[in-house]
Design a protein around this motif. Structure first.
Motif, short mmCIF file in Angstrom:
data_model
loop_
_atom_site.label_atom_id
_atom_site.label_comp_id
_atom_site.label_asym_id
_atom_site.label_seq_id
_atom_site.Cartn_x
_atom_site.Cartn_y
_atom_site.Cartn_z
N UNK A 164 0.83 -1.21 0.00
CA UNK A 164 0.00 0.00 0.00
C UNK A 164 0.86 1.26 0.00
N UNK A 165 2.15 1.12 -0.34
CA UNK A 165 3.00 2.28 -0.54
C UNK A 165 3.55 2.91 0.71
N UNK A 166 3.69 2.14 1.81
CA UNK A 166 4.13 2.69 3.08
C UNK A 166 5.44 2.06 3.54
N UNK A 193 5.43 7.57 3.36
CA UNK A 193 5.21 7.02 2.02
C UNK A 193 6.54 6.58 1.41
N UNK A 194 6.51 5.47 0.71
CA UNK A 194 7.69 5.02 -0.03
C UNK A 194 8.01 6.02 -1.13
N UNK A 218 13.11 7.24 0.58
CA UNK A 218 12.64 6.20 1.49
C UNK A 218 12.32 4.93 0.72
N UNK A 219 12.79 3.80 1.25
CA UNK A 219 12.70 2.52 0.56
C UNK A 219 12.21 1.47 1.55
N UNK A 334 1.33 12.61 5.73
CA UNK A 334 1.20 11.29 6.32
C UNK A 334 1.00 10.25 5.24
N UNK A 335 1.17 9.01 5.55
CA UNK A 335 0.99 7.93 4.61
C UNK A 335 -0.45 7.77 4.21
N UNK A 336 -0.49 7.71 3.23
CA UNK A 336 -1.77 7.60 2.58
C UNK A 336 -2.96 7.30 3.42
#
Length: 401
Positions: A164-166, A193-194, A218-219, A334-336
């Protein structure tokens, strides 16, 4: 009536600062579905090691018998823009993971959000009762089968967030809770978020070298480094090397055989979460690939993110008290229970995942604070103010108080 918690009876204050901890109050909050609820609630004492400071956590019981935990910022901490943003990010992350995995066999890996309210002097988030105890608080060694469960679940959690891209930047012993069912990962305020530009975040050895330096993007492999470091400390009882493989890695085959590549200094030299999960638990990796359904609320979530971004931009233009923003990184948006595949490792009897979710983190970009010792204690374990010997052996998230 303003949302939040309100004390009942004589001598009340707007947010319960001068009433007894067990007084019944009216509590209003917004559920994950967006509905406003008003309930009568009773609060227990704060549990110092449950969440990372300056946030506080305390048990809560509704009049209908439901029990959970309230994670909140005290009024004095809510004025700190950094602390407020971390709680806001935690709510966003908790809701994103809940929408993605609630009702699946992976839901128990993450805290279950019940409601929140950021528009109150003491903003808060309600969770279902957490499972188990932090790894930092374990006083006895974990069996080899238990180590396999922790390893499996942490890699799975990193992979599920990646889907989910986090990326979780705060996987430390204090943020990982464990019981006979497996792992539950907390400190969701450390999720981002990635692909976002890294900012200096975390402490050695749990944060990767590139994450601590704040270079590159960020990975998800940043989080795998943290997993490897948590496992090294769990197995050996000692912190690992902050810049590469620990010197004693070869002596500990239980982690050397599975996690050696994850200790690589550069993220590009580490396996991806998907590749590592396929090596450890192939059936779980295949199940993750097919678990997500299209999100009908994605359009509205993006509108919320846009509104929130504009709000932060407007706040940044306002004059700030001296020193309040000196150490903040660039503004970030913030993350999605895990599924019941068999364990891994020859001859290992690894407990399956639960079939459904049951009903030393980071933030080191802060300026030094008087309570900095509490933060390190939460990461690494040990006693804090408010803990007594009677707490030993009792789950911090248990319903008995």
């Amino acid at each position: 009536m303003e949302r939040g918690d309100h004390a009942a009876g004589p001598g009340r204050t707007a947010h319960g600062t001068s009433v007894r901890q067990d007084a019944t109050r009216e509590l209003s909050f917004v559920s994950p579905q967006g509905d406003l609820h008003r309930v009568r609630a009773r609060f227990g004492p704060d549990r110092p090691r449950l969440v990372r400071p300056p946030a506080m956590a305390r048990p809560v019981r509704f009049e209908d018998g439901w029990q959970g935990f309230q994670v909140r910022l005290p009024e004095e901490a809510a004025a700190d823009r950094a602390a407020y943003s971390l709680l806001e990010a935690e709510i966003t992350t908790a809701l994103a993971l809940h929408r993605a995995y609630a009702g699946t066999r992976f839901g128990g890996l993450f805290p279950t959000p019940v409601g929140h309210d950021m528009n109150t002097p003491s903003p808060f988030l309600l969770y279902a009762v957490p499972r188990g105890r932090p790894l930092s608080g374990l006083t006895e060694g974990v069996s080899l089968a238990g180590q396999r469960v922790v390893e499996r679940d942490l890699v799975l959690a990193v992979r599920l967030m990646e889907v989910v891209g986090l990326v979780h930047r705060g996987i430390v012993p204090g943020a990982v809770r464990w019981d006979e069912h497996g792992v539950q990962v907390w400190d969701l305020g450390s999720v981002t978020r990635a692909g976002r530009a890294r900012v200096p975040y975390g402490i050695p050895p749990f944060a990767s070298p590139e994450q601590r330096a704040g270079v590159g993007a960020t990975d998800p492999r940043d989080a795998l480094w943290s997993v490897a470091q948590v496992m090294h400390q769990l197995v050996t009882g000692r912190p690992g090397s902050p810049d590469g493989p620990p010197p004693d890695l070869a002596a500990h085959r239980s982690i050397a055989d599975t996690l050696s590549p994850v200790f690589a200094r550069r993220s590009e030299d580490r396996p991806t979460p998907d590749a590592l999960l396929r090596t450890l638990v192939p059936e779980a990796a295949a199940e993750v690939a097919g678990v997500l359904l299209p999100d009908p609320l994605e359009q509205f979530r993006r509108e919320f993110d846009d509104t929130r971004r504009r709000k932060h931009t407007a706040l940044a233009r306002l004059p700030q008290p001296h020193g309040s923003l000196a150490s903040l990184p660039p503004e970030e948006d913030g993350p999605g229970g895990p599924g019941g595949g068999r364990g891994f490792g020859a001859g290992q009897d690894v407990p399956p995942y639960p079939t459904a979710p049951p009903m030393d983190a980071t933030g080191y970009e802060y300026e030094p604070r008087p309570d900095r010792g509490r933060l390190r204690t939460w990461i690494s374990g040990g006693r804090t103010s408010g803990n007594t010997g009677s707490d030993r052996g009792r789950p911090e998230g248990g319903s008995r108080r």
